[in-house]
Motif scaffolding. Sequence first.
Motif, PDB file in Angstrom:
ATOM      1  N   PHE A 203      19.349  84.539   3.834  1.00 58.31           N
ATOM      2  CA  PHE A 203      20.872  84.442   3.257  1.00 58.31           C
ATOM      3  C   PHE A 203      20.962  83.268   2.234  1.00 58.31           C
ATOM      4  O   PHE A 203      20.088  82.537   2.337  1.00 58.31           O
ATOM      5  N   ASN A 204      21.839  83.594   1.190  1.00 62.36           N
ATOM      6  CA  ASN A 204      21.681  82.650   0.167  1.00 62.36           C
ATOM      7  C   ASN A 204      23.040  82.141  -0.382  1.00 62.36           C
ATOM      8  O   ASN A 204      23.281  81.493  -1.308  1.00 62.36           O
ATOM      9  N   GLY A 205      23.988  82.510   0.517  1.00 63.38           N
ATOM     10  CA  GLY A 205      25.057  82.204  -0.028  1.00 63.38           C
ATOM     11  C   GLY A 205      26.228  83.325   0.363  1.00 63.38           C
ATOM     12  O   GLY A 205      26.264  84.304   0.907  1.00 63.38           O
ATOM     13  N   VAL A 206      27.626  83.051   0.112  1.00 60.54           N
ATOM     14  CA  VAL A 206      28.736  83.665   0.040  1.00 60.54           C
ATOM     15  C   VAL A 206      29.480  83.855  -0.829  1.00 60.54           C
ATOM     16  O   VAL A 206      29.755  82.787  -1.767  1.00 60.54           O
ATOM     17  N   ALA A 207      30.313  84.926  -1.395  1.00 56.19           N
ATOM     18  CA  ALA A 207      31.281  85.046  -2.509  1.00 56.19           C
ATOM     19  C   ALA A 207      32.435  85.661  -1.874  1.00 56.19           C
ATOM     20  O   ALA A 207      32.367  86.596  -1.214  1.00 56.19           O
ATOM     21  N   ARG A 208      33.749  85.326  -2.426  1.00 57.75           N
ATOM     22  CA  ARG A 208      34.955  85.718  -1.971  1.00 57.75           C
ATOM     23  C   ARG A 208      35.308  87.047  -2.736  1.00 57.75           C
ATOM     24  O   ARG A 208      35.558  87.033  -4.003  1.00 57.75           O
ATOM     25  N   GLY A 209      34.899  88.200  -2.328  1.00 51.90           N
ATOM     26  CA  GLY A 209      35.205  89.578  -3.113  1.00 51.90           C
ATOM     27  C   GLY A 209      33.922  90.113  -3.962  1.00 51.90           C
ATOM     28  O   GLY A 209      33.067  89.166  -4.186  1.00 51.90           O
ATOM     29  N   GLU A 210      34.074  91.380  -4.217  1.00 51.21           N
ATOM     30  CA  GLU A 210      32.882  91.819  -5.089  1.00 51.21           C
ATOM     31  C   GLU A 210      32.859  90.978  -6.382  1.00 51.21           C
ATOM     32  O   GLU A 210      31.740  90.981  -7.098  1.00 51.21           O
TER      33      GLU A 210
END
Length: 286
Positions: A203-210
Motif C-alpha cells: 500500500f502506498n496511499g490513497v486518492a479521491r477518485g480516478e
Amino acid sequence: MIRLFTDTSANLSPAVLKEHDVELVHFHYSINDEVVEYNTLEGFDGKSFYKAMREGADIKTSMVNIVDYMKAFEPALQNGDDVLYVGMAGGISGAIASAKIAASELQETYPDRAIIIFDSYAASLGEGMHVLDAAELIEKGERIDVVVNELYNRREHLCQYFTVDDMKYLKKGGRVSGTVAFAGSLLNVKPILMGDNTGHIVFNGVARGEKRAIATLADKYQKLCSDMSLDICIAHADNEAGALNLLDQLHTIGLTGNCMIEQYEPVTGGHAGPGTIALFFRGIHK
C-alpha cells in the motif's frame, strides 16, 4: 547462444516476442471453471474478459508446474544453448519457485550449460521491461553473466505504481495482505499500490477518485524518474481512456521517451481487476 524465456505475465505482444526471439512459458486460468491456456495477447478479448469480471465471473489462475518448465527449457539445452528465464515476481506467484526447481533438475543432466532463473520482482509490463532489457543485452552479444548482473542492477530502479477499482480481486487471489486490502477499501477512495524491493505488492496511499489517482501516478513519475527520455510502459484492464489520460499528463510533465501501452493479460489482470491502471518506469529508486 543464450535462449531467452519469459511467461505470459510479461504482457508482451506476439510481435515484440517475435522481434526479440523470446520464448514463452504459458500460464493458465479458468473463467467460471472453464480452463484456458493463455498463449499471448493475440486474440485476447479484453473488453469481454473484464466485462465478465465486472458481472461476477469467477476467475482462477494456476502457476506453471515444474514439468512444463522442463519441457520448455530442455530443447534449448539439448541444442547446446544456455537458458535465461525472466519470470513473474516470486512475491506474488509461486511460478518462479517451480522454475528454479526445474532448473536444478535440468542442471544435473546438462552440467555444462548455464540455466539462470531471474525473479523480476515485477508483473505485467514491469516484468516485460526486464525481458526487453535482457533481449537488448543478448542482441549486443553480452555473456550471460553480464546480462544477469545488469538485470539485477536495473531491478533496483524499476518503479511500479498502480491503482485499482476494487481491492477485492487482489485480496481474493492472496496478492495483498488483509491489512492492505482493508486500508485500500476505506472511504470509497482509490488505493495507490506499488511493487516493493522484494517483489510484493504494498500500500502506498490513497486518492479521491480516478482523476486524482491518475494524477498521483504522474506525480510519482515526476518525483522519481531518473531520465525522462527513457521508455516507459502503461498497462490497463479495460481502461484505455485512463491510460491515455495518464500518458497525456506524463507528456505534460516532460516525458520524451516512448510509451508501450498494453491491456492487462488475463492471468495478472484477473488478480488486479477491471479498471486497473499501472505505470512502469526507471527511477532513482523504487
